[in-house]
Design an enzyme around this catalytic site. Sequence first.
Site: not given
Ligand code: NAD
Ligand code: DAU
Length: 354
Positions: A158, A162, A132-134
């Site tokens: 988190y 990562k 992730t970019d985080e």
């Molecule tokens: P998500 O939370 O929707 O899905 C995670 C999946 O992993 C789920 O299906 C869960 O059951 C499975 N899982 C969790 N723990 C596990 C374990 N111990 N063994 C096997 N499976 C397990 O997450 P997402 O948003 O789809 O993110 C997927 C990946 O991409 C993550 O590694 C996250 O850090 C990365 N990522 C997410 C975002 C985003 O915006 N959502 C952005 C950049 C990177």
């Molecule tokens: O940048 C990549 C990341 O993006 C991934 O690595 C994470 O897995 C993914 O969850 C996401 O993280 P964020 O914290 O940026 O996403 P989230 O949707 O939780 O929140 C987006 C922005 O909105 C953040 O600044 C917090 C804000 N927010 C979020 C929620 C859930 C609100 O203002 N209100 C809310 O209820």
Amino acid sequence: MILVTGGAGFIGSNFVLDWLAHSDEPVVNLDKLTYAGNLHNLASLRDDPRHVFVQGDIGDAALVVSLLATHRPRAVLHFAAESHVDRSIHGPAAFIETNVNGTFTLLEAVRAYWAGMSAADKAAFRFLHVSTDEVYGTLGADDAPFTETTAYAPNSPYSASKAASDHLVRAYHHTYGLPTLTTHCSNNYGPYHFPEKLIPLILANARAGKPLPIYGDGRQVRDWLYVSDHCAAIRRVLAAGRLGETYNVGGWNEMANLDVVHTLCDILDALDPKPRGSYRDQISYVADRPGHDRRYAIDAGKIERELGWKPAETFETGIRKTVQWYLGNQEWVRDVQSGDYLKWVEKQYGLQDG
Ligand code: NAD
Ligand code: DAU
């Protein structure tokens, strides 16, 4: 075949569907099915022999070793993680367990498997780590976007977990020669996004007539990418990425949270109007996220220059598709809004509102 971890989650399930839409190469999908994993996302593959689903934990060494030995994948794509920042603040232990220890267990099993391959198979093998970019921390308003050489500065449990997993992947390449690739993507949105994250939460609450919670002043900036663009970037990095390299993936699309929420309300007002007033009337400011990163922005120049990837969707096209998907898939939304999800909403928002 390829082995995908976390392929029942938001991005993982989009990736599995996208992969099988582009190729006949089978997928073994290892997912623990935590609250975030949902097999409904993969319902269209129920009778598809190219998809083998295994419910299990990446931290279960015996299971991972046996899956590798049985299926002999040519690549492992590692999506599985605990992924929600707010949950990591309330309960960091699960993040250390899966993101750090789980990744370590997976790497150890893959290292042993890879070591036993023929020279040709070893050379062709890839371990692609989805990060992730985080991990880069937060930016000031005038700072340049994150590049692949930006120093790590994770701010939440988190992102710290990562970052730890990234370091392990890096070390396995440098120490053991494991052919690794790492991607750092910005915020994804699109179908099957679990409604604890901003965009799907706003859509679900808007239609339910509930408050639309904005943390703090709502001026925090994220760089949004449509999920199918992320999937395409991963396919491209797997096919042509240079070993041991990291690639930033982003949408060149920075937006303040409040502007994202306004956009969602305006699209809903057009596609699914309320009897009176605007969905914007439901916006409600709530306590800020502790340690809230102010701004993320990705410089996705390297992946475009080296691998020719750039996003196909603009925010305007992607967000409209997303709203349409949620409006057309209310049953999916209702299904996930049960059990653990409801308890989470009570804990996160019940306390803040009270
Ligand atoms: P998500 O939370 O929707 O899905 C995670 C999946 O992993 C789920 O299906 C869960 O059951 C499975 N899982 C969790 N723990 C596990 C374990 N111990 N063994 C096997 N499976 C397990 O997450 P997402 O948003 O789809 O993110 C997927 C990946 O991409 C993550 O590694 C996250 O850090 C990365 N990522 C997410 C975002 C985003 O915006 N959502 C952005 C950049 C990177
Ligand atoms: O940048 C990549 C990341 O993006 C991934 O690595 C994470 O897995 C993914 O969850 C996401 O993280 P964020 O914290 O940026 O996403 P989230 O949707 O939780 O929140 C987006 C922005 O909105 C953040 O600044 C917090 C804000 N927010 C979020 C929620 C859930 C609100 O203002 N209100 C809310 O209820």
